[in-house]
Scaffold this motif. Sequence first.
Motif, PDB file in Angstrom:
ATOM      1  N   TRP A  36       0.767  -0.873  -0.032  1.00  0.00           N
ATOM      2  CA  TRP A  36       0.294   0.360  -0.115  1.00  0.00           C
ATOM      3  C   TRP A  36       1.117   1.612   0.235  1.00  0.00           C
ATOM      4  O   TRP A  36       1.359   0.807   0.639  1.00  0.00           O
ATOM      5  N   ARG A  38       0.438   6.002  -0.372  1.00  0.00           N
ATOM      6  CA  ARG A  38      -0.515   7.151  -0.114  1.00  0.00           C
ATOM      7  C   ARG A  38      -0.130   7.860  -1.083  1.00  0.00           C
ATOM      8  O   ARG A  38       1.087   8.358  -1.182  1.00  0.00           O
ATOM      9  N   ARG A  45       4.234   9.974  -4.089  1.00  0.00           N
ATOM     10  CA  ARG A  45       3.717   9.147  -3.216  1.00  0.00           C
ATOM     11  C   ARG A  45       4.337   8.462  -2.515  1.00  0.00           C
ATOM     12  O   ARG A  45       5.711   7.929  -2.549  1.00  0.00           O
ATOM     13  N   VAL A  48       3.083   2.852   2.326  1.00  0.00           N
ATOM     14  CA  VAL A  48       3.247   2.386   3.708  1.00  0.00           C
ATOM     15  C   VAL A  48       3.085   1.372   4.062  1.00  0.00           C
ATOM     16  O   VAL A  48       3.451   1.587   5.804  1.00  0.00           O
ATOM     17  N   ASP A  89      -3.075  11.698   8.115  1.00  0.00           N
ATOM     18  CA  ASP A  89      -3.028   9.951   7.039  1.00  0.00           C
ATOM     19  C   ASP A  89      -4.150  10.785   6.046  1.00  0.00           C
ATOM     20  O   ASP A  89      -4.172   9.259   4.902  1.00  0.00           O
ATOM     21  N   TYR A  93      -5.390   6.320  -1.193  1.00  0.00           N
ATOM     22  CA  TYR A  93      -4.379   5.123  -1.055  1.00  0.00           C
ATOM     23  C   TYR A  93      -4.293   3.639  -1.795  1.00  0.00           C
ATOM     24  O   TYR A  93      -5.342   3.526  -2.580  1.00  0.00           O
ATOM     25  N   TYR A  94      -2.803   3.546  -2.669  1.00  0.00           N
ATOM     26  CA  TYR A  94      -2.888   3.024  -3.426  1.00  0.00           C
ATOM     27  C   TYR A  94      -2.458   1.370  -3.722  1.00  0.00           C
ATOM     28  O   TYR A  94      -1.403   1.501  -2.420  1.00  0.00           O
ATOM     29  N   GLY A 108      -7.046   3.327  -6.969  1.00  0.00           N
ATOM     30  CA  GLY A 108      -7.131   4.166  -5.542  1.00  0.00           C
ATOM     31  C   GLY A 108      -8.395   4.478  -4.755  1.00  0.00           C
ATOM     32  O   GLY A 108      -9.900   4.391  -5.367  1.00  0.00           O
ATOM     33  N   GLN A 110      -9.372   6.441  -1.439  1.00  0.00           N
ATOM     34  CA  GLN A 110      -9.662   7.942  -0.651  1.00  0.00           C
ATOM     35  C   GLN A 110     -10.210   7.821   1.453  1.00  0.00           C
ATOM     36  O   GLN A 110     -10.863   7.037   0.728  1.00  0.00           O
TER      37      GLN A 110
END
Length: 115
Positions: A36, A38, A45, A48, A89, A93-94, A108, A110
């Motif tokens: 992951w 973000r 980017r 995470v 945070d 999030y990808y 992704g 949100q």
Amino acid sequence: QVQLVESGGGLVQAGGSLRLSCAASRSIFSIRTMGWYRQAPGKQRELVATITSDGSTNYGDSVKGRFTISRDNAKNTVYLQVNSLKPEDAGVYYCNAKVAFSVYWGQGTQVTVSS
């Protein structure tokens, strides 16, 4: 090749929790590393968390102790449990999968954190 679809994002108050899911279009058993990342508006980017096929995990410094990555090979899904959320945070999030010499990304999901 693999398609990744993230879900589970949303609006949450600071201190709250979410569970993000990343569903893959095929078996992830043989995918060595999934992760992951973000991206917040105006920022690069960032990592995470990642998890390997043998269960080894790695976390970005800012999320250690609050986020947990896991994978369910039977469901072809990777999860990210996010706890104690902070305003910083927030972002998209990808999900990411490294297959041989290729890297695949989802579209992704949100995450918005209200203070």
